[in-house]
Scaffold this motif. Structure first.
Motif, PDB file in Angstrom:
ATOM      1  N   ALA A 135      36.236  36.293  50.955  1.00  0.00           N
ATOM      2  CA  ALA A 135      36.269  37.213  50.718  1.00  0.00           C
ATOM      3  C   ALA A 135      37.785  37.467  51.494  1.00  0.00           C
ATOM      4  N   GLU A 136      37.159  37.915  53.125  1.00  0.00           N
ATOM      5  CA  GLU A 136      38.620  38.529  53.932  1.00  0.00           C
ATOM      6  C   GLU A 136      39.602  37.206  54.172  1.00  0.00           C
ATOM      7  N   THR A 195      45.522  44.107  49.902  1.00  0.00           N
ATOM      8  CA  THR A 195      44.550  45.478  49.567  1.00  0.00           C
ATOM      9  C   THR A 195      43.561  44.837  49.039  1.00  0.00           C
ATOM     10  N   ALA A 196      43.191  43.352  48.359  1.00  0.00           N
ATOM     11  CA  ALA A 196      41.793  43.128  47.622  1.00  0.00           C
ATOM     12  C   ALA A 196      40.551  42.718  48.555  1.00  0.00           C
ATOM     13  N   ALA A 197      40.731  42.798  49.938  1.00  0.00           N
ATOM     14  CA  ALA A 197      39.064  42.252  50.693  1.00  0.00           C
ATOM     15  C   ALA A 197      38.192  43.791  49.842  1.00  0.00           C
ATOM     16  N   PRO A 198      38.709  44.733  49.698  1.00  0.00           N
ATOM     17  CA  PRO A 198      37.455  46.100  49.433  1.00  0.00           C
ATOM     18  C   PRO A 198      36.804  45.782  48.413  1.00  0.00           C
ATOM     19  N   ILE A 199      37.195  45.712  47.553  1.00  0.00           N
ATOM     20  CA  ILE A 199      37.273  45.305  46.583  1.00  0.00           C
ATOM     21  C   ILE A 199      36.138  44.134  46.377  1.00  0.00           C
ATOM     22  N   PHE A 200      36.224  42.932  47.067  1.00  0.00           N
ATOM     23  CA  PHE A 200      35.226  41.367  47.000  1.00  0.00           C
ATOM     24  C   PHE A 200      34.274  42.392  47.620  1.00  0.00           C
ATOM     25  N   VAL A 201      34.495  42.788  49.090  1.00  0.00           N
ATOM     26  CA  VAL A 201      33.323  42.910  49.355  1.00  0.00           C
ATOM     27  C   VAL A 201      31.818  44.094  48.615  1.00  0.00           C
ATOM     28  N   ASN A 202      32.464  44.892  47.937  1.00  0.00           N
ATOM     29  CA  ASN A 202      32.024  46.071  47.189  1.00  0.00           C
ATOM     30  C   ASN A 202      31.258  45.252  45.808  1.00  0.00           C
ATOM     31  N   ALA A 203      31.424  43.906  45.562  1.00  0.00           N
ATOM     32  CA  ALA A 203      30.898  43.294  44.800  1.00  0.00           C
ATOM     33  C   ALA A 203      30.123  42.578  44.970  1.00  0.00           C
ATOM     34  N   ILE A 204      30.555  41.905  46.998  1.00  0.00           N
ATOM     35  CA  ILE A 204      29.774  40.824  47.421  1.00  0.00           C
ATOM     36  C   ILE A 204      28.055  41.861  47.584  1.00  0.00           C
ATOM     37  N   LYS A 205      27.857  42.923  47.493  1.00  0.00           N
ATOM     38  CA  LYS A 205      27.101  44.078  48.484  1.00  0.00           C
ATOM     39  C   LYS A 205      25.979  44.274  47.087  1.00  0.00           C
ATOM     40  N   LEU A 253      39.919  44.276  39.979  1.00  0.00           N
ATOM     41  CA  LEU A 253      40.981  43.210  40.530  1.00  0.00           C
ATOM     42  C   LEU A 253      42.408  43.994  40.065  1.00  0.00           C
ATOM     43  N   LYS A 254      42.833  43.475  38.385  1.00  0.00           N
ATOM     44  CA  LYS A 254      43.707  43.495  37.838  1.00  0.00           C
ATOM     45  C   LYS A 254      44.151  44.408  37.756  1.00  0.00           C
ATOM     46  N   SER A 255      43.729  45.520  37.962  1.00  0.00           N
ATOM     47  CA  SER A 255      43.401  47.305  37.914  1.00  0.00           C
ATOM     48  C   SER A 255      44.674  47.622  39.140  1.00  0.00           C
ATOM     49  N   SER A 256      43.988  47.381  40.075  1.00  0.00           N
ATOM     50  CA  SER A 256      44.116  47.330  41.196  1.00  0.00           C
ATOM     51  C   SER A 256      45.483  46.855  41.251  1.00  0.00           C
ATOM     52  N   PHE A 257      45.999  45.189  41.319  1.00  0.00           N
ATOM     53  CA  PHE A 257      47.115  44.367  41.659  1.00  0.00           C
ATOM     54  C   PHE A 257      48.466  45.296  41.098  1.00  0.00           C
ATOM     55  N   ASN A 258      47.834  45.282  39.935  1.00  0.00           N
ATOM     56  CA  ASN A 258      48.996  45.316  39.046  1.00  0.00           C
ATOM     57  C   ASN A 258      50.638  47.141  39.517  1.00  0.00           C
ATOM     58  N   PRO A 259      49.829  47.827  39.777  1.00  0.00           N
ATOM     59  CA  PRO A 259      50.625  48.673  40.409  1.00  0.00           C
ATOM     60  C   PRO A 259      51.111  48.652  41.647  1.00  0.00           C
ATOM     61  N   MET A 301      46.694  36.680  41.088  1.00  0.00           N
ATOM     62  CA  MET A 301      44.789  36.730  40.894  1.00  0.00           C
ATOM     63  C   MET A 301      44.287  35.126  41.411  1.00  0.00           C
ATOM     64  N   GLU A 302      45.591  34.796  40.381  1.00  0.00           N
ATOM     65  CA  GLU A 302      45.184  32.697  40.355  1.00  0.00           C
ATOM     66  C   GLU A 302      44.771  32.529  41.990  1.00  0.00           C
ATOM     67  N   GLY A 303      45.965  32.506  42.386  1.00  0.00           N
ATOM     68  CA  GLY A 303      46.144  32.848  43.961  1.00  0.00           C
ATOM     69  C   GLY A 303      44.939  33.312  44.507  1.00  0.00           C
ATOM     70  N   ILE A 304      44.727  33.886  44.324  1.00  0.00           N
ATOM     71  CA  ILE A 304      42.936  34.954  45.822  1.00  0.00           C
ATOM     72  C   ILE A 304      42.120  34.073  45.381  1.00  0.00           C
ATOM     73  N   TYR A 305      41.897  34.020  44.163  1.00  0.00           N
ATOM     74  CA  TYR A 305      40.371  32.951  43.595  1.00  0.00           C
ATOM     75  C   TYR A 305      41.020  31.765  43.742  1.00  0.00           C
ATOM     76  N   SER A 306      41.786  31.144  44.618  1.00  0.00           N
ATOM     77  CA  SER A 306      42.332  29.975  44.410  1.00  0.00           C
ATOM     78  C   SER A 306      41.691  29.762  46.246  1.00  0.00           C
ATOM     79  N   GLU A 307      42.487  30.864  47.147  1.00  0.00           N
ATOM     80  CA  GLU A 307      42.263  30.923  47.920  1.00  0.00           C
ATOM     81  C   GLU A 307      40.568  30.797  48.702  1.00  0.00           C
ATOM     82  N   ILE A 308      40.073  31.829  48.112  1.00  0.00           N
ATOM     83  CA  ILE A 308      38.645  31.623  48.361  1.00  0.00           C
ATOM     84  C   ILE A 308      38.171  30.955  48.176  1.00  0.00           C
ATOM     85  N   ALA A 309      38.142  29.956  47.270  1.00  0.00           N
ATOM     86  CA  ALA A 309      37.571  29.009  47.246  1.00  0.00           C
ATOM     87  C   ALA A 309      37.265  27.968  47.544  1.00  0.00           C
TER      88      ALA A 309
END
Length: 238
Positions: A55-56, A115-125, A155-161, A206-214
């Motif tokens: 994710a990072e 700004t996305a990494a902390p959201i993923f890290v929190n979910a991973i925990k 992620l959607k709520s964070s990204f949109n603004p 979002m599609e790009g982020i998940y694709s890169e993590i995959a």
């Protein structure tokens, strides 16, 4: 004397039975995990480390200048239904406007990715041992699928603004709304186009982020050199 011998024999048999049961339990655990040295905690911790690493690294890659724009697989283009709009702009000599508009969408996605990494890290925990075992037994992107299920709403709520603000800075939203509103007003147009540009770019980001993590997850699973710790090497050993 005979009673004593009988008692000792029974104790010996009981001890052996317990040892055998212990070995069977250990063997069952080994078979279920596919390793002779992994505990359930090892698996969970290893998967958490792999997810965090993926994710990072994925977010960092996309947050760089041109992380989206020069990535042929992830570059954000005009929405398919807006192809006629782009074609019209280019046909009247507004190539630079079209190019700048596409660049602005990609820059917005790059801004949000930072700004996305902390959201993923929190979910991973929050991942459980059971989640970890299921992911390890799953396909090559099972971890990413798990992460998508846990983070997409936040992620959607964070990204949109962030994306909306980025698009407005370069006036992309203003131009988009004008162009699409005019197009939608044309009589007999078969399909109306959604003028919400930030929603479209958010979805593509979002599609790009998940694709890169995959992509990062697959690399850890198949490439020993991508396993940067002893735990990762043990969890993903073949």
């Amino acid at each position: 004397m005979k009673k004593l011998l009988l008692l000792l024999t029974l104790c010996s048999i009981t001890a052996q039975a317990q040892n055998i049961q212990g070995l069977l339990n250990k063997a069952t655990k080994i078979i279920s995990t596919g390793s002779t040295s992994l505990s359930s905690d090892d698996i969970a911790n290893g998967l958490k480390e792999a997810l965090t690493t993926g994710a990072e690294k994925g977010c960092s890659n996309l947050a760089k200048p041109d992380g989206f724009f020069k990535n042929a697989a992830l570059k954000i283009l005009m929405p398919p239904e807006a192809a006629k709009v782009e074609s019209t702009l280019r046909s009247v000599g507004l190539n630079q406007f079209a190019d700048d508009f596409i660049l602005s969408m990609n820059r917005a996605a790059e801004d949000a990715s930072a700004t996305a990494a902390p959201i993923f890290v929190n979910a991973i925990k929050q991942m459980t041992i059971s989640d970890g075992i299921n992911i390890l037994r799953g396909d090559e992107t099972a971890a990413t699928t798990y992460l998508r299920s846990k983070t997409s709403t936040e992620l959607k709520s964070s990204f949109n603004p962030i994306i909306k603000n980025s698009l407005e800075k370069v006036k992309a939203t203003k131009y988009w709304e004008k162009a699409i509103t005019a197009y939608n007003a044309i009589p007999f147009s078969n399909k109306k186009i959604n003028p919400d540009l930030s929603a479209y770019v958010t979805e593509k980001a979002m599609e790009g982020i998940y694709s890169e993590i995959a992509k990062q997850e697959k690399e850890i699973r198949v490439n020993p050199l991508a396993r940067t710790s002893d735990l990762l090497k043990r969890v993903f050993q073949k």
